[in-house]
Design a protein around this motif. Structure first.
Motif, short mmCIF file in Angstrom:
data_model
loop_
_atom_site.label_atom_id
_atom_site.label_comp_id
_atom_site.label_asym_id
_atom_site.label_seq_id
_atom_site.Cartn_x
_atom_site.Cartn_y
_atom_site.Cartn_z
N PHE A 8 0.86 -1.21 -0.08
CA PHE A 8 -0.08 0.00 -0.01
C PHE A 8 0.93 1.23 0.16
CE2 PHE A 8 -3.51 -2.37 2.15
CZ PHE A 8 -4.50 -2.40 0.95
N LYS A 9 0.26 2.18 -0.81
CA LYS A 9 1.10 3.52 -0.73
C LYS A 9 0.36 4.63 -0.10
CE LYS A 9 3.93 4.71 -4.25
NZ LYS A 9 4.41 5.54 -5.36
N LEU A 10 0.73 5.33 1.04
CA LEU A 10 0.12 6.01 1.65
C LEU A 10 0.73 7.44 1.49
CD1 LEU A 10 -0.45 4.59 5.18
CD2 LEU A 10 -2.20 5.06 3.34
N PHE A 154 12.46 -1.98 -11.24
CA PHE A 154 11.89 -1.12 -12.27
C PHE A 154 10.25 -1.10 -12.05
CE2 PHE A 154 9.94 -0.70 -16.70
CZ PHE A 154 11.03 0.39 -17.18
N TYR A 155 9.94 0.33 -11.91
CA TYR A 155 8.71 0.70 -11.45
C TYR A 155 7.74 1.50 -12.71
CZ TYR A 155 5.44 2.54 -8.07
OH TYR A 155 4.28 2.87 -7.04
N MET A 156 6.69 0.51 -13.18
CA MET A 156 5.93 0.88 -14.16
C MET A 156 4.68 1.92 -13.48
SD MET A 156 5.66 -2.36 -16.65
CE MET A 156 4.69 -1.39 -18.22
N GLU A 157 4.89 3.09 -13.54
CA GLU A 157 3.75 3.95 -12.72
C GLU A 157 2.74 4.79 -13.38
OE1 GLU A 157 2.22 4.99 -10.29
OE2 GLU A 157 3.85 6.07 -9.08
N TYR A 158 1.79 4.13 -13.35
CA TYR A 158 0.40 4.81 -13.78
C TYR A 158 -0.29 5.56 -13.15
CZ TYR A 158 1.13 1.68 -18.20
OH TYR A 158 1.49 0.99 -19.28
N SER A 159 0.27 5.85 -11.90
CA SER A 159 -0.52 6.60 -10.83
C SER A 159 -1.67 7.41 -11.29
CB SER A 159 0.36 7.68 -10.24
OG SER A 159 -0.22 8.42 -9.25
N GLY A 160 -2.84 6.96 -10.79
CA GLY A 160 -4.23 7.36 -10.91
C GLY A 160 -5.24 6.75 -12.11
N THR A 161 -4.33 6.07 -12.96
CA THR A 161 -5.18 5.35 -14.08
C THR A 161 -4.62 3.79 -14.32
OG1 THR A 161 -5.99 5.68 -16.09
CG2 THR A 161 -3.85 5.82 -15.83
N TYR A 162 -5.49 3.07 -14.50
CA TYR A 162 -5.13 1.67 -14.76
C TYR A 162 -4.52 1.50 -16.05
CZ TYR A 162 -5.78 -3.45 -14.72
OH TYR A 162 -5.36 -4.68 -14.75
N TYR A 182 4.50 -2.81 -10.25
CA TYR A 182 3.27 -2.00 -11.06
C TYR A 182 2.50 -1.13 -10.12
CZ TYR A 182 -0.88 -0.70 -13.14
OH TYR A 182 -1.84 0.06 -13.56
N GLY A 183 2.05 0.11 -10.56
CA GLY A 183 1.31 0.91 -9.54
C GLY A 183 0.25 1.76 -10.39
N GLY A 184 -0.96 1.67 -10.18
CA GLY A 184 -1.89 2.74 -10.89
C GLY A 184 -3.12 2.23 -11.20
N GLY A 185 -4.01 2.77 -10.67
CA GLY A 185 -5.42 2.72 -10.78
C GLY A 185 -5.96 1.00 -10.41
N ILE A 186 -5.40 0.53 -9.45
CA ILE A 186 -5.92 -0.69 -9.07
C ILE A 186 -7.04 -0.52 -8.27
CG2 ILE A 186 -5.28 -2.89 -7.85
CD1 ILE A 186 -2.63 -3.11 -9.23
N GLU A 187 -8.32 -0.97 -8.42
CA GLU A 187 -9.62 -0.73 -7.51
C GLU A 187 -10.27 -2.03 -7.51
OE1 GLU A 187 -11.84 2.44 -9.65
OE2 GLU A 187 -10.62 3.78 -8.72
N ILE A 202 2.58 -5.23 -6.62
CA ILE A 202 1.46 -4.23 -6.98
C ILE A 202 1.62 -3.38 -5.98
CG2 ILE A 202 0.14 -5.77 -8.83
CD1 ILE A 202 -1.84 -5.87 -6.67
N ILE A 203 1.34 -2.02 -6.42
CA ILE A 203 1.31 -1.13 -5.31
C ILE A 203 -0.17 -0.39 -5.44
CG2 ILE A 203 2.47 1.16 -4.49
CD1 ILE A 203 4.60 -1.05 -5.15
N VAL A 204 -0.73 -0.36 -4.37
CA VAL A 204 -2.25 0.17 -4.34
C VAL A 204 -2.24 1.51 -3.58
CG1 VAL A 204 -4.62 -0.36 -3.72
CG2 VAL A 204 -3.27 -2.13 -4.62
N GLY A 205 -2.62 2.62 -4.24
CA GLY A 205 -2.60 3.79 -3.55
C GLY A 205 -3.83 4.46 -3.49
N ASN A 206 -4.55 5.23 -4.20
CA ASN A 206 -5.78 5.99 -4.33
C ASN A 206 -6.87 5.59 -3.62
OD1 ASN A 206 -6.41 8.75 -4.83
ND2 ASN A 206 -7.63 8.06 -6.59
N ILE A 207 -7.27 4.33 -4.03
CA ILE A 207 -8.55 3.71 -3.63
C ILE A 207 -8.39 3.69 -2.13
CG2 ILE A 207 -7.53 1.18 -3.84
CD1 ILE A 207 -11.02 2.21 -4.80
C1 1GP Z 1 1.04 5.96 -7.02
O1 1GP Z 1 1.69 3.64 -8.19
C2 1GP Z 1 0.95 4.25 -6.89
O2 1GP Z 1 2.73 6.26 -6.96
C3 1GP Z 1 -0.28 3.74 -6.98
O3 1GP Z 1 -1.29 4.24 -7.76
O4 1GP Z 1 -2.70 5.86 -6.47
O5 1GP Z 1 -3.41 5.16 -8.79
O6 1GP Z 1 -3.34 3.38 -7.15
P1 1GP Z 1 -2.78 4.52 -7.42
#
Ligand code: 1GP
Length: 228
Positions: A8-10, A154-162, A182-187, A202-207
Motif C-alpha cells: 500500500f502507498k500512503l 523497475f517501477y511502471m507507474e500509471y498513478s491515477g489510471t489503470y 506495477y502501480g496505478g489505478g488498481i481498484e 503491485i502498489i495500491v494507492g488512491n483507492i
Molecule cells: C502511486 O503507483 C502508486 O504512486 C499507486 O497508484 O494511486 O493510482 O493506486 P494509484
C-alpha cells in the motif's frame, strides 16, 4: 529485497483516519510506502511514520524531497525517473543527496527504483517533465534498469489510471534480476490479479482514500493467488 507481493502507498499529504490506518497496516499487506508528489512535508511524514509504527508492518519512505527525509523507516526507496527529460530527476537530486548525507546512508536499507511514468495526467509525470515512451522505449528502459544500471526495482507507474497489462507482460519478459513493480489505478480484485500475474509487486494507492473496503480486497486477492 524481501519477498513482497502487495504494497500500500500512503500519501503524507492526504488525511486518513486512525481506524482506516489500522485496517491498512493490519491488512496483511507486505509493506507500506510513504510517498507522494505534492505537499510532502517533514511533519506530514513524521506523523504518518509515528502512526504506522504502532503496527509491525514494514515501512518504506519513498524519497521525493530531501526536506522530508527522516530516520526511523525500515527501508528507503530513491526514484530515478528514466523517462524524464530533465537530468535533475535522474541524477542531480540523487547526487545532491549523496553529497550531503553519504556518511549517514545505510545501503542495506536503500534501494534505487528505475521509474517509468506512463500516465500523462499524473502529477509526477508533469513535475518530472516526462515524455511518453512507446512500447519499445519502455522495454529498453527496463533492459537498461537491469543490465546497465543493475537497479533492484523497475517501477511502471500509471498513478491515477489503470495501465496496459499487455505492456506489463511484455516488460516482465525483459527482467530476470530486477523486480517489476506495477502501480496505478488498481481498484478491483480482477485488476489486482491481472497486474500481479506479470508484476512481482503491485502498489495500491488512491483507492485507500476513496473506498477502503475495495483497497483491502486487493490484499485478500493477492493472498489467495499465493495459495493457489
Ligand atoms: C502511486 O503507483 C502508486 O504512486 C499507486 O497508484 O494511486 O493510482 O493506486 P494509484
Amino acid at each position: 529485497m524481501k519477498e513482497w507481493k502487495h504494497i500500500f502507498k500512503l500519501d503524507p499529504a492526504k488525511p486518513i483516519s486512525d481506524e482506516h490506518l489500522e485496517w491498512i497496516c493490519e491488512s496483511g499487506t507486505d509493506a507500506i510506502i510513504v510517498g507522494g508528489t505534492d505537499n510532502v512535508t517533514l511533519d506530514g511524514v513524521l506523523d504518518l511514520l509515528a502512526s504506522i509504527r504502532m503496527y509491525s508492518v514494514d515501512c518504506i519512505l519513498e524519497v521525493s524531497t530531501m526536506d522530508a527525509v527522516t530516520p526511523g523507516f525500515d527501508y528507503y526507496f530513491i526514484p530515478m525517473v528514466m523517462n524524464s527529460t530533465e537530468k535533475k530527476w535522474m541524477m542531480d537530486i540523487q547526487h545532491e543527496a549523496v553529497k550531503q548525507y553519504k556518511d549517514l546512508m545505510n545501503w542495506d536499507e536503500i534501494s534505487v527504483e528505475g521509474y517509468c511514468i506512463l500516465n500523462q495526467a499524473a502529477k509526477a509525470y508533469k513535475k518530472a517533465n516526462c515524455t511518453m515512451p512507446d512500447e519499445q522505449d519502455v522495454v529498453a528502459y527496463a533492459y537498461m534498469a537491469e543490465r546497465m544500471f543493475q537497479l533492484p526495482i523497475f517501477y511502471m507507474e500509471y498513478s491515477g489510471t489503470y495501465g496496459d497489462p499487455k505492456l506489463v507482460q511484455r516488460v516482465r519478459r525483459e527482467l530476470n534480476q530486477t523486480l517489476l513493480f506495477y502501480g496505478g489505478g488498481i481498484e478491483t480484485p480482477e485488476q489486482a490479479r491481472e497486474m500481479k500475474q506479470h508484476a512481482d509487486v503491485i502498489i495500491v494507492g488512491n483507492i485507500i482514500y476513496t473506498d477502503i473496503k475495495k483497497a483491502l480486497d486487493t490484499v485478500t486477492t493477492i493472498q489467495h493467488m499465493e495459495k493457489l
